[in-house]
Design an enzyme around this catalytic site. Structure first.
Site, PDB file in Angstrom:
ATOM      1  N   ASP A  28       4.139   3.923 -16.545  1.00 37.48           N
ATOM      2  CA  ASP A  28       3.404   4.364 -15.191  1.00 37.48           C
ATOM      3  C   ASP A  28       2.217   3.533 -15.125  1.00 37.48           C
ATOM      4  O   ASP A  28       1.876   3.298 -14.162  1.00 37.48           O
ATOM      5  CB  ASP A  28       3.155   5.660 -15.166  1.00 37.48           C
ATOM      6  CG  ASP A  28       2.609   6.041 -14.003  1.00 37.48           C
ATOM      7  OD1 ASP A  28       3.019   5.568 -12.926  1.00 37.48           O
ATOM      8  OD2 ASP A  28       1.472   6.990 -13.828  1.00 37.48           O
TER       9      ASP A  28
ATOM     10  N   HIS B  79      -2.347  -1.309  -6.685  1.00 42.14           N
ATOM     11  CA  HIS B  79      -3.582  -0.899  -5.882  1.00 42.14           C
ATOM     12  C   HIS B  79      -4.831  -0.793  -7.094  1.00 42.14           C
ATOM     13  O   HIS B  79      -5.979  -0.580  -6.592  1.00 42.14           O
ATOM     14  CB  HIS B  79      -3.447   0.469  -5.267  1.00 42.14           C
ATOM     15  CG  HIS B  79      -3.111   1.561  -6.046  1.00 42.14           C
ATOM     16  ND1 HIS B  79      -2.010   2.019  -6.218  1.00 42.14           N
ATOM     17  CD2 HIS B  79      -3.945   2.588  -6.548  1.00 42.14           C
ATOM     18  CE1 HIS B  79      -1.746   2.989  -7.409  1.00 42.14           C
ATOM     19  NE2 HIS B  79      -3.010   3.366  -7.229  1.00 42.14           N
TER      20      HIS B  79
ATOM     21  N   LYS C 160      -9.419  -5.765  -4.712  1.00 43.31           N
ATOM     22  CA  LYS C 160     -10.376  -6.680  -4.889  1.00 43.31           C
ATOM     23  C   LYS C 160     -11.731  -6.533  -5.829  1.00 43.31           C
ATOM     24  O   LYS C 160     -12.081  -7.309  -6.281  1.00 43.31           O
ATOM     25  CB  LYS C 160     -10.620  -6.891  -3.435  1.00 43.31           C
ATOM     26  CG  LYS C 160     -11.326  -8.593  -3.198  1.00 43.31           C
ATOM     27  CD  LYS C 160     -11.137  -9.138  -1.729  1.00 43.31           C
ATOM     28  CE  LYS C 160     -11.358 -10.362  -1.587  1.00 43.31           C
ATOM     29  NZ  LYS C 160     -11.164 -10.618  -0.230  1.00 43.31           N
TER      30      LYS C 160
ATOM     31  N   GLU D 222      -6.600  11.027 -17.203  1.00 42.58           N
ATOM     32  CA  GLU D 222      -6.689  11.863 -15.992  1.00 42.58           C
ATOM     33  C   GLU D 222      -6.820  13.330 -16.418  1.00 42.58           C
ATOM     34  O   GLU D 222      -6.175  13.572 -17.598  1.00 42.58           O
ATOM     35  CB  GLU D 222      -5.420  11.787 -15.193  1.00 42.58           C
ATOM     36  CG  GLU D 222      -5.236  10.220 -14.578  1.00 42.58           C
ATOM     37  CD  GLU D 222      -4.206  10.027 -13.620  1.00 42.58           C
ATOM     38  OE1 GLU D 222      -4.040  10.302 -12.501  1.00 42.58           O
ATOM     39  OE2 GLU D 222      -2.966   9.746 -14.372  1.00 42.58           O
TER      40      GLU D 222
ATOM     41  N   LYS E  81       5.052  -1.415  -7.071  1.00 48.02           N
ATOM     42  CA  LYS E  81       5.458  -1.032  -8.466  1.00 48.02           C
ATOM     43  C   LYS E  81       6.486   0.196  -8.701  1.00 48.02           C
ATOM     44  O   LYS E  81       6.053   1.047  -8.022  1.00 48.02           O
ATOM     45  CB  LYS E  81       4.236  -0.840  -9.721  1.00 48.02           C
ATOM     46  CG  LYS E  81       3.631   0.385  -9.706  1.00 48.02           C
ATOM     47  CD  LYS E  81       2.615   0.465 -10.638  1.00 48.02           C
ATOM     48  CE  LYS E  81       2.084   1.912 -10.915  1.00 48.02           C
ATOM     49  NZ  LYS E  81       2.888   2.918 -11.606  1.00 48.02           N
TER      50      LYS E  81
ATOM     51  N   HIS F 229      -0.965  -1.521 -14.874  1.00 49.08           N
ATOM     52  CA  HIS F 229      -2.246  -1.401 -14.577  1.00 49.08           C
ATOM     53  C   HIS F 229      -3.249  -1.994 -15.643  1.00 49.08           C
ATOM     54  O   HIS F 229      -4.165  -2.669 -15.547  1.00 49.08           O
ATOM     55  CB  HIS F 229      -2.805   0.101 -14.224  1.00 49.08           C
ATOM     56  CG  HIS F 229      -2.243   0.618 -12.976  1.00 49.08           C
ATOM     57  ND1 HIS F 229      -1.824  -0.101 -11.769  1.00 49.08           N
ATOM     58  CD2 HIS F 229      -1.488   1.889 -12.665  1.00 49.08           C
ATOM     59  CE1 HIS F 229      -1.196   0.505 -10.644  1.00 49.08           C
ATOM     60  NE2 HIS F 229      -1.189   1.865 -11.326  1.00 49.08           N
TER      61      HIS F 229
END
Length: 494
Positions: free
Chosen positions: A231, A174, A178, A212, A144, A236
Site C-alpha cells: 500500500d 497523490h 508537486k 498513521e 495505484k 509512495h
C-alpha cells in the site's frame, strides 16, 4: 488580471463517478483547482453504476464544490457554477465491449479518461477498448496500484500503450504531489552546503516514515489484500527515496527528472537476508485516537488467512558510487501512537571532536516533513552557562505549502497534459521488482509476523519504534518550530 490558464484537456471523464474516491478526494481536489479561476472551458462528465442517477451525480458535484466556492475568486466561482450546472452522468458497464467506446465518441476532445475504479476493473475496461474507439489526444489516468507484480505492471503497460502512447498515460501518485517533489529538489540542489553532503561519504543512514494513527477505517476490501508493504512502501515511499537520492537532473523537465528517478530505482534492492533486512507486524486490540481499536483480525471484512501486515519496514541499499554502503530504512504502518510522515537524514559523526567538550555529542540530523511540510536541522552547539557543554538545538523552517489539495495538484498535471509527476512505466515495474522478493519471503513465512498494541509505537524491540519514543521528548535549546529570523542569520558573503 492575468489570463486564466487554459486546459490542455477539454473533457474530464471520471469512471467510477459513484465511488468513494471520486466523492471524497477527486471532486474536492478538482473544485479547489477550478476555484483559482483556471480551466475556464473544462467539461466534467461522470460514468458509473446504473444505481447512481444523473441527479445523484449533480448533487454530488454541487456538494463537493460547495466549500471551494466560498473561497473562490469571481471567475473561479463562475467556473464552478457552470461546470456543476452542465455536468453529465452516464450509467454503463465499462467492462462490456463497445459501451465505453460509444461514450468516448460523444465527448469533446481532448479527453482525460480517469479510472477511479478498482485496478482489476480498470484493466478489464482497457482490455475491451479498441484503439479505434479512443479519440486522438486522449490521456488515460490510472490510480495505484499499477499492477500487482513487475510482470503484471508490464502487462498493464502493454494494454495501455495499445490504446495511447506512453506519454499520454498518467499513473498518478497523490503522495508525490508537486510541492513535495519540488520542496525536496529545491532543498537538495539549490544549497551549496547540502548538495555534496547527500552521499555515502557523509550520510550514516536515511529513514523514511509514514506512520498513521488511523486503523483500518472500513477499508478491508482493499487493504486486507494489500497490506502496508504494497500500500505505501512499494509506491509512495520508494518514490520519495528516489527523489532524495537521485543525481541532479539537467532540467526539471519530465524526461530529465523521470530518467533520473528510473536510474536510481534500478540500482535499488533489498539485501537478501530478509530476516534481517525486513520486518512485519500486525496490530492487536488497543486504544488509538481515544477510541478502542479491535484486533486487526477481528475487523469487519478481514480474512485471517491473508496474513496481512499493518506495519512494514524494509532496509534497502542503492548500488551506485554515490550511495554504496548507506542503509535506507522505509517504514509505514497503521494504528500507531502518533502520525509520523517524514524523512530523516542522519549524518556521520565528525572525524575528530577535540577532547574537553562535555554533554551530548549527537549526530547531525536533517528532517523533511511531509504534511506539514517542515524542514528541521538538528545540531550540537555550545550550551548556555558552561561553554564546554554541548547542547542540542533544532533550526526549523516551513517549506512551501501548496494551496491545492493533493488531488488538485494531480489534476493540474492531468489537465495540463504534463506527465512530470506521474509514474512512468519503467518506474512502476522497478518498484515491484524491488519488493517482490520480500513479498515471496513473507508469503513463505520466512519472516515472522510480529504484533503491537493499537496506539503504541510498534513492537518495542524495533529500533524505529524506540526512536519515536526518544524523539517525542522535548528538545533542549531552540525548540522545533522556532524559525531562524533574518536578523539572526549571518551576513551573506560579498
Amino acid at each position: 488580471m492575468s489570463e486564466a490558464k487554459k486546459s490542455h484537456v477539454k473533457t474530464l471523464l471520471i469512471l467510477g463517478a459513484s465511488g468513494d474516491l471520486t466523492g471524497r478526494l477527486l471532486l474536492p481536489g478538482l473544485a479547489a483547482l477550478i476555484s483559482k479561476g483556471d480551466q475556464p472551458d473544462l467539461i466534467l462528465a461522470g460514468a458509473g453504476s446504473p444505481d447512481f442517477t444523473p441527479k445523484d451525480w449533480s448533487n454530488r458535484v454541487t456538494e463537493a464544490f460547495a466549500d471551494a466556492r466560498t473561497k473562490a475568486s469571481g471567475d473561479g466561482a463562475a467556473h464552478l457554477d457552470r461546470i456543476a450546472r452542465q455536468t453529465t452522468y452516464t450509467a454503463l458497464d465499462v467492462t462490456a465491449p463497445g459501451e465505453l467506446g460509444k461514450l468516448l465518441a460523444t465527448c469533446e476532445g481532448p479527453i482525460a479518461l480517469y479510472f477511479a475504479l478498482p485496478p482489476t476493473v480498470s484493466q478489464k475496461a482497457c482490455e475491451v477498448l479498441t484503439p479505434e474507439e479512443v479519440p486522438e489526444g486522449t490521456s488515460l489516468v490510472m490510480e495505484k496500484p499499477f499492477g500487482s507484480s513487475a510482470e503484471s505492471a508490464h502487462a498493464l503497460t502493454k494494454t495501455l500503450t495499445r490504446l495511447v502512447p506512453e506519454e499520454s498515460i498518467q499513473r498518478v501518485d497523490h503522495f508525490r504531489g508537486k510541492a513535495t517533489v519540488f520542496n525536496i529538489l529545491g532543498l537538495r540542489f539549490a544549497n551549496r552546503f547540502l548538495e555534496p553532503l547527500f552521499s555515502s561519504e557523509h550520510v550514516a543512514k536515511m529513514e523514511i516514515f509514514y506512520d498513521e494513527d488511523l486503523a483500518l477505517e472500513s477499508r478491508a476490501g482493499y487493504y486486507d489484500h494489500a497490506g502496508a508493504l504494497r500500500d505505501m512502501i512499494q509506491s509512495h515511499l520508494l518514490q520519495i527515496l528516489a527523489l532524495l537520492t537521485l543525481n541532479a537532473p539537467a532540467t526539471l523537465g519530465e524526461r530529465d527528472l523521470r530518467d533520473h528517478i528510473g536510474s536510481v530505482l534500478r540500482a535499488t534492492k533489498v539485501p537478501t537476508d530478509y530476516t534481517k533486512s525486513t520486518r512485519r507486524a500486525r496490530y492487536t486490540a488497543g486504544t488509538s485516537r481515544g477510541h478502542h481499536v479491535p484486533d486487526y483480525t477481528s475487523e469487519d471484512g478481514v480474512d485471517r488467512t491473508n496474513n496481512t501486515e499493518t506495519l512494514a519496514e524494509i532496509e534497502v541499499e542503492i548500488n551506485n558510487s554515490r550511495w554504496s554502503g548507506v542503509p535506507f530504512i522505509l517504514r509505514s504502518g497503521k494504528a500507531l501512537a502518533q502520525p509520523r510522515k517524514e524523512a530523516v537524514i542522519t549524518f556521520k559523526p565528525v572525524a575528530h571532536l577535540p577532547q574537553g567538550f562535555t554533554g551530548n555529542d549527537s549526530p547531525t540530523r536533517l528532517r523533511i516533513g511531509f504534511g506539514p511540510d517542515i524542514l528541521q536541522l538538528e545540531l550540537d552547539v555550545n550550551g548556555p552557562g558552561d561553554m564546554y557543554n554541548l547542547d542540542r538545538v533544532g533550526l526549523s523552517a516551513q517549506l512551501n505549502t501548496p494551496d491545492l489539495l493533493p488531488y488538485g495538484e494531480v489534476l493540474a498535471g492531468v489537465l495540463a497534459g504534463d506527465p512530470t509527476l506521474s509514474v512512468r512505466d519503467d518506474t512502476a515495474e522497478q518498484c515491484w521488482r524491488i519488493i517482490e522478493p520480500v513479498l515471496a519471503a513473507w508469503s513463505n513465512d520466512e519472516v515472522p509476523m510480529e504484533e503491537y498494541p493499537a496506539g503504541s509505537n510498534g513492537p518495542t524491540h524495533w529500533v524505529t519504534s524506540q526512536e519515536v519514543e526518544l524523539e517525542s521528548e522535548p528538545m533542549e535549546g531552540l525548540l522545533p518550530g522556532t524559525e531562524l529570523s533574518p536578523q539572526d542569520a549571518p551576513p551573506a558573503a560579498g
